[in-house]
Design a protein around this motif. Structure first.
Motif, PDB file in Angstrom:
ATOM      1  N   ARG A  76       0.830  -1.207   0.000  1.00 38.93           N
ATOM      2  CA  ARG A  76       0.000   0.000   0.000  1.00 38.93           C
ATOM      3  C   ARG A  76       0.861   1.253   0.000  1.00 38.93           C
ATOM      4  O   ARG A  76       0.590   2.214  -0.718  1.00 38.93           O
ATOM      5  CB  ARG A  76      -0.940   0.011   1.208  1.00 38.93           C
ATOM      6  CG  ARG A  76      -1.793   1.282   1.276  1.00 38.93           C
ATOM      7  CD  ARG A  76      -2.774   1.278   2.431  1.00 38.93           C
ATOM      8  NE  ARG A  76      -2.232   0.953   3.721  1.00 38.93           N
ATOM      9  CZ  ARG A  76      -1.590   1.816   4.526  1.00 38.93           C
ATOM     10  NH1 ARG A  76      -1.392   3.067   4.143  1.00 38.93           N
ATOM     11  NH2 ARG A  76      -1.139   1.430   5.686  1.00 38.93           N
ATOM     12  N   LYS A  77       1.924   1.245   0.767  1.00 36.08           N
ATOM     13  CA  LYS A  77       2.806   2.410   0.823  1.00 36.08           C
ATOM     14  C   LYS A  77       3.498   2.654  -0.522  1.00 36.08           C
ATOM     15  O   LYS A  77       3.714   3.791  -0.920  1.00 36.08           O
ATOM     16  CB  LYS A  77       3.805   2.264   1.954  1.00 36.08           C
ATOM     17  CG  LYS A  77       3.102   2.354   3.311  1.00 36.08           C
ATOM     18  CD  LYS A  77       4.040   2.196   4.454  1.00 36.08           C
ATOM     19  CE  LYS A  77       3.302   2.190   5.769  1.00 36.08           C
ATOM     20  NZ  LYS A  77       2.714   3.453   6.140  1.00 36.08           N
ATOM     21  N   PHE A  78       3.822   1.588  -1.238  1.00 37.07           N
ATOM     22  CA  PHE A  78       4.445   1.756  -2.552  1.00 37.07           C
ATOM     23  C   PHE A  78       3.438   2.234  -3.599  1.00 37.07           C
ATOM     24  O   PHE A  78       3.820   2.833  -4.595  1.00 37.07           O
ATOM     25  CB  PHE A  78       5.135   0.472  -3.011  1.00 37.07           C
ATOM     26  CG  PHE A  78       6.450   0.241  -2.316  1.00 37.07           C
ATOM     27  CD1 PHE A  78       7.519   1.094  -2.522  1.00 37.07           C
ATOM     28  CD2 PHE A  78       6.613  -0.827  -1.442  1.00 37.07           C
ATOM     29  CE1 PHE A  78       8.732   0.897  -1.882  1.00 37.07           C
ATOM     30  CE2 PHE A  78       7.825  -1.035  -0.805  1.00 37.07           C
ATOM     31  CZ  PHE A  78       8.883  -0.174  -1.013  1.00 37.07           C
ATOM     32  N   GLN A 114      -9.756  -1.024   4.033  1.00 35.06           N
ATOM     33  CA  GLN A 114     -10.287   0.212   3.447  1.00 35.06           C
ATOM     34  C   GLN A 114      -9.170   1.199   3.101  1.00 35.06           C
ATOM     35  O   GLN A 114      -9.269   1.909   2.108  1.00 35.06           O
ATOM     36  CB  GLN A 114     -11.313   0.853   4.387  1.00 35.06           C
ATOM     37  CG  GLN A 114     -12.085   1.992   3.763  1.00 35.06           C
ATOM     38  CD  GLN A 114     -12.744   1.603   2.432  1.00 35.06           C
ATOM     39  OE1 GLN A 114     -13.381   0.565   2.306  1.00 35.06           O
ATOM     40  NE2 GLN A 114     -12.574   2.441   1.413  1.00 35.06           N
ATOM     41  N   LYS A 115      -8.118   1.249   3.902  1.00 34.02           N
ATOM     42  CA  LYS A 115      -6.976   2.121   3.580  1.00 34.02           C
ATOM     43  C   LYS A 115      -6.361   1.702   2.245  1.00 34.02           C
ATOM     44  O   LYS A 115      -5.992   2.532   1.433  1.00 34.02           O
ATOM     45  CB  LYS A 115      -5.906   2.047   4.682  1.00 34.02           C
ATOM     46  CG  LYS A 115      -6.127   2.936   5.846  1.00 34.02           C
ATOM     47  CD  LYS A 115      -5.027   2.685   6.860  1.00 34.02           C
ATOM     48  CE  LYS A 115      -4.369   3.962   7.255  1.00 34.02           C
ATOM     49  NZ  LYS A 115      -3.362   3.773   8.315  1.00 34.02           N
ATOM     50  N   PHE A 116      -6.237   0.408   2.049  1.00 39.29           N
ATOM     51  CA  PHE A 116      -5.677  -0.118   0.810  1.00 39.29           C
ATOM     52  C   PHE A 116      -6.579   0.258  -0.361  1.00 39.29           C
ATOM     53  O   PHE A 116      -6.114   0.747  -1.390  1.00 39.29           O
ATOM     54  CB  PHE A 116      -5.514  -1.641   0.898  1.00 39.29           C
ATOM     55  CG  PHE A 116      -4.643  -2.219  -0.175  1.00 39.29           C
ATOM     56  CD1 PHE A 116      -3.305  -2.469   0.072  1.00 39.29           C
ATOM     57  CD2 PHE A 116      -5.147  -2.510  -1.433  1.00 39.29           C
ATOM     58  CE1 PHE A 116      -2.484  -2.999  -0.915  1.00 39.29           C
ATOM     59  CE2 PHE A 116      -4.346  -3.035  -2.425  1.00 39.29           C
ATOM     60  CZ  PHE A 116      -3.004  -3.274  -2.165  1.00 39.29           C
ATOM     61  N   VAL A 117      -7.883   0.045  -0.203  1.00 40.59           N
ATOM     62  CA  VAL A 117      -8.848   0.362  -1.258  1.00 40.59           C
ATOM     63  C   VAL A 117      -8.786   1.862  -1.585  1.00 40.59           C
ATOM     64  O   VAL A 117      -8.781   2.250  -2.754  1.00 40.59           O
ATOM     65  CB  VAL A 117     -10.274  -0.072  -0.853  1.00 40.59           C
ATOM     66  CG1 VAL A 117     -11.309   0.430  -1.848  1.00 40.59           C
ATOM     67  CG2 VAL A 117     -10.347  -1.590  -0.729  1.00 40.59           C
ATOM     68  N   SER A 118      -8.702   2.701  -0.566  1.00 46.72           N
ATOM     69  CA  SER A 118      -8.619   4.152  -0.784  1.00 46.72           C
ATOM     70  C   SER A 118      -7.353   4.537  -1.536  1.00 46.72           C
ATOM     71  O   SER A 118      -7.382   5.415  -2.402  1.00 46.72           O
ATOM     72  CB  SER A 118      -8.670   4.898   0.549  1.00 46.72           C
ATOM     73  OG  SER A 118      -9.913   4.709   1.160  1.00 46.72           O
ATOM     74  N   ALA A 154     -13.877  -7.997  -2.098  1.00 45.35           N
ATOM     75  CA  ALA A 154     -15.126  -7.271  -2.339  1.00 45.35           C
ATOM     76  C   ALA A 154     -14.923  -5.759  -2.303  1.00 45.35           C
ATOM     77  O   ALA A 154     -15.482  -5.039  -3.141  1.00 45.35           O
ATOM     78  CB  ALA A 154     -16.186  -7.691  -1.323  1.00 45.35           C
ATOM     79  N   GLY A 155     -14.135  -5.259  -1.385  1.00 44.64           N
ATOM     80  CA  GLY A 155     -13.903  -3.815  -1.291  1.00 44.64           C
ATOM     81  C   GLY A 155     -13.271  -3.250  -2.558  1.00 44.64           C
ATOM     82  O   GLY A 155     -13.723  -2.226  -3.090  1.00 44.64           O
ATOM     83  N   LEU A 156     -12.252  -3.928  -3.055  1.00 44.04           N
ATOM     84  CA  LEU A 156     -11.601  -3.489  -4.303  1.00 44.04           C
ATOM     85  C   LEU A 156     -12.544  -3.624  -5.488  1.00 44.04           C
ATOM     86  O   LEU A 156     -12.630  -2.722  -6.323  1.00 44.04           O
ATOM     87  CB  LEU A 156     -10.330  -4.313  -4.566  1.00 44.04           C
ATOM     88  CG  LEU A 156      -9.048  -3.844  -3.924  1.00 44.04           C
ATOM     89  CD1 LEU A 156      -7.920  -4.829  -4.208  1.00 44.04           C
ATOM     90  CD2 LEU A 156      -8.664  -2.447  -4.367  1.00 44.04           C
ATOM     91  N   ARG A 157     -13.260  -4.736  -5.562  1.00 50.28           N
ATOM     92  CA  ARG A 157     -14.186  -4.939  -6.690  1.00 50.28           C
ATOM     93  C   ARG A 157     -15.294  -3.897  -6.685  1.00 50.28           C
ATOM     94  O   ARG A 157     -15.609  -3.321  -7.730  1.00 50.28           O
ATOM     95  CB  ARG A 157     -14.798  -6.344  -6.637  1.00 50.28           C
ATOM     96  CG  ARG A 157     -13.969  -7.401  -7.309  1.00 50.28           C
ATOM     97  CD  ARG A 157     -14.765  -8.674  -7.576  1.00 50.28           C
ATOM     98  NE  ARG A 157     -15.606  -9.076  -6.470  1.00 50.28           N
ATOM     99  CZ  ARG A 157     -15.205  -9.846  -5.459  1.00 50.28           C
ATOM    100  NH1 ARG A 157     -13.975 -10.305  -5.419  1.00 50.28           N
ATOM    101  NH2 ARG A 157     -16.036 -10.174  -4.490  1.00 50.28           N
TER     102      ARG A 157
END
Length: 172
Positions: A76-78, A114-118, A154-157
């Motif tokens: 996520r940071k990258f 959710q942080k990753f999805v954002s 599901a969050g990403l989709r």
């Protein structure tokens, strides 16, 4: 003396910057090092050495839920906007998401919070590099069509379906 003290204070990473890589041979330390080496390899002088780090990353993420979590945080940071000027880093991070979504699979994807999805949504909206945009969209399309039964994605989709509808509407 004053400069030396001030210099060491000003170089401290902020709380939101990348965490220090754990020491030792634990799966968490191995995955942290492997993700960094994979994502930062390549660039203008790409020699293809990033593939050397994959076995360590996959093995660590398979063997330890904590390592799988560590991998998702590092990736996520990258993907974050701080790396917009280093498109190859973002490209490699997306490749790593694709690989880890298959192997180890759900033990990795359950950490895509959710942080990753954002962060992915922000990259999708604001990323400038066309190769990063292409691989990101292909990856999200793949998750939508080929991993519909993986509830941990599901969050990403859901985010991708909404963003894709906005893109389609915008284009007319």
């Amino acid at each position: 003396m004053h400069r030396r003290i001030w210099g060491s204070i000003s170089r401290r990473p902020s709380g939101d910057s990348e965490r220090a890589i754990p020491n030792g041979d634990s799966p968490e330390a191995s995955v942290a090092r492997g993700v960094r080496l994979f994502c930062e390899s390549g660039g203008p002088n790409n020699s293809g050495e990033e593939v050397l780090h994959l076995p360590v990353i996959v093995e660590a993420a398979e063997s330890s839920p904590a390592a799988a979590t560590e991998a998702s945080v590092r990736i996520r940071k990258f993907l974050a906007k701080e790396n917009n000027q280093r498109a190859y880093v973002q490209y490699n991070a997306i490749m790593l998401v694709r690989i880890l979504a298959d192997n180890p699979g759900k033990s990795f994807t359950r950490n895509l919070d959710q942080k990753f999805v954002s962060t992915v949504k922000e990259l999708l909206r604001d990323g400038k590099d066309m190769s990063v945009q292409q691989i990101l969209r292909e990856t999200l399309d793949n998750f939508e069509t080929n991993k519909a039964n993986n509830e941990t994605l599901a969050g990403l989709r859901d985010m991708w379906i909404k963003e894709k509808a906005k893109i389609t509407k915008k284009r007319g």
